[in-house]
Design an enzyme around this catalytic site. Structure first.
Site, mmCIF file in Angstrom:
data_model
loop_
_atom_site.group_PDB
_atom_site.id
_atom_site.type_symbol
_atom_site.label_atom_id
_atom_site.label_comp_id
_atom_site.label_asym_id
_atom_site.label_seq_id
_atom_site.Cartn_x
_atom_site.Cartn_y
_atom_site.Cartn_z
ATOM 1 N N GLY A 218 -32.920 56.698 -24.250
ATOM 2 C CA GLY A 218 -34.730 56.582 -25.305
ATOM 3 C C GLY A 218 -35.425 57.820 -25.521
ATOM 4 O O GLY A 218 -35.067 58.853 -26.161
ATOM 5 N N GLY A 221 -33.793 60.841 -24.929
ATOM 6 C CA GLY A 221 -32.597 62.130 -25.830
ATOM 7 C C GLY A 221 -31.307 61.235 -25.817
ATOM 8 O O GLY A 221 -30.625 60.381 -25.523
ATOM 9 N N ASP A 248 -27.486 52.903 -34.417
ATOM 10 C CA ASP A 248 -27.490 52.991 -34.995
ATOM 11 C C ASP A 248 -26.820 53.720 -36.144
ATOM 12 O O ASP A 248 -25.730 54.400 -36.370
ATOM 13 C CB ASP A 248 -27.595 51.496 -36.041
ATOM 14 C CG ASP A 248 -27.810 50.276 -35.665
ATOM 15 O OD1 ASP A 248 -26.811 49.653 -33.689
ATOM 16 O OD2 ASP A 248 -28.013 49.401 -35.466
#
Length: 314
Positions: A218, A221, A248
């Site tokens: 998140g 990093g 993604d």
């Protein structure tokens, strides 16, 4: 070519509201519908960045018709396997005031064994032209336990690196099957392995058979973990925006570099972190901001001590 497989596709519906109030009534402009699912998001990003891709997935019912029409208009090369079950929907409500996104995912319906065989056949047919196989996203409830290992096995048998982004027991099955790269987030890793420490959890997947684990943290990093390396990358300040599709985009970056023959975990991590951050700046999953090149220069990369590394938010 980057070949992606999305076992549980969805028609992604996105609405933006001024402020999301629990239990309240909201008004929004017309929402946006887009053919989605994690593997399709990967294909969209890679395709937009000039890579040759082919996205394999299923489609069914009236929702599937809308899904197929949008995907056809997108220009992303694809092969759709028809199934009897209705394609699921995924709903994202973006809170403009807070910059938060609330997501509701339908679980999806399991195709028949014959339909899964058609998906596998489509993948096998396309593999001779592929440089990377990406299997990305959830499996519908009731999907055969052997499905993901079979997809990984046909990729490995063809000599193609396999990147898998999934969660739960499927993540462990992907590691046991020898997926080249796994890309969980911290919560998915802890849930699947039962190990709270992110480095130990990632190393457990390496021990099972993976070559590289890209672990999303998140705002903290991303980590790259191999049998011999631990690399951490992050921006000094987190970006505000829509995080849907950020992981993604990271997978797409990894796939593009693997297709080019790059195996250096630091180089892969830096690009994956930059593309993930650039996805946060865009309103829809499957897109990244052209600012990614500048963001890549701003990323701070370190090689922490595995015994003492803890994410800042933990």
């Amino acid at each position: 070519m980057i070949l992606t497989v999305t076992p549980n596709p969805a028609l992604d519906l996105t609405w933006r509201v001024d402020r999301l109030v629990e239990g309240g009534t909201h008004r929004a402009d017309a929402g946006i519908a887009r053919a989605g699912g994690k593997g399709l998001n990967v294909a969209r990003v890679a395709h937009a960045e000039g890579e040759q891709v082919l996205a394999v997935t299923t489609t069914g019912g009236r929702v599937g018709e809308e899904f197929a029409a949008e995907l056809g208009a997108s220009g992303v090369p694809h092969a759709l396997v028809p199934v009897a079950a209705e394609t699921r929907r995924s709903i994202a409500v973006v809170d403009e005031a807070l910059g938060d996104t609330t997501i509701i995912n339908e679980r999806g319906m399991n195709p028949s064994d014959v339909e899964w065989a058609a998906v596998l056949g489509e993948v096998v047919e396309r593999l001779p032209s592929a440089r990377v196989l990406v299997i990305s996203g959830s499996l519908p409830p009731g999907a055969p336990d052997a499905l993901l290992p079979m997809l990984i096995a046909v990729g490995k048998d063809a000599g193609v690196p396999v990147i898998a982004d999934t969660s739960g027991p499927a993540l462990l099955r992907a590691a046991d099957a020898g997926a080249t790269v796994l890309k969980p987030n911290a919560a998915e890793l802890a849930d699947a392995t039962g190990i709270a420490d992110p480095v130990e959890g990632a190393r457990s997947l390496i021990d099972r058979g993976a070559e590289l684990v890209l672990l999303s943290l998140g705002a903290d990093g991303m980590l790259a973990v191999t049998a011999s390396a631990l690399v951490h990358a992050r921006l000094d300040e987190p970006l505000a925006g829509n995080p849907t599709g950020a992981g993604d985009a990271g997978v797409a970056a990894c796939a593009v570099l693997y297709a080019a023959g790059v195996r250096d975990p630091e180089q892969i991590l830096r690009r994956a972190t930059a593309w993930s951050a650039a996805a946060v700046l865009m309103p829809l999953a499957g897109d990244i901001s052209p600012r990614w090149t500048a963001l890549e220069q701003q990323i701070r990369v370190t090689h922490p001590d595995p015994s003492s590394f803890r994410p800042a938010s933990s």
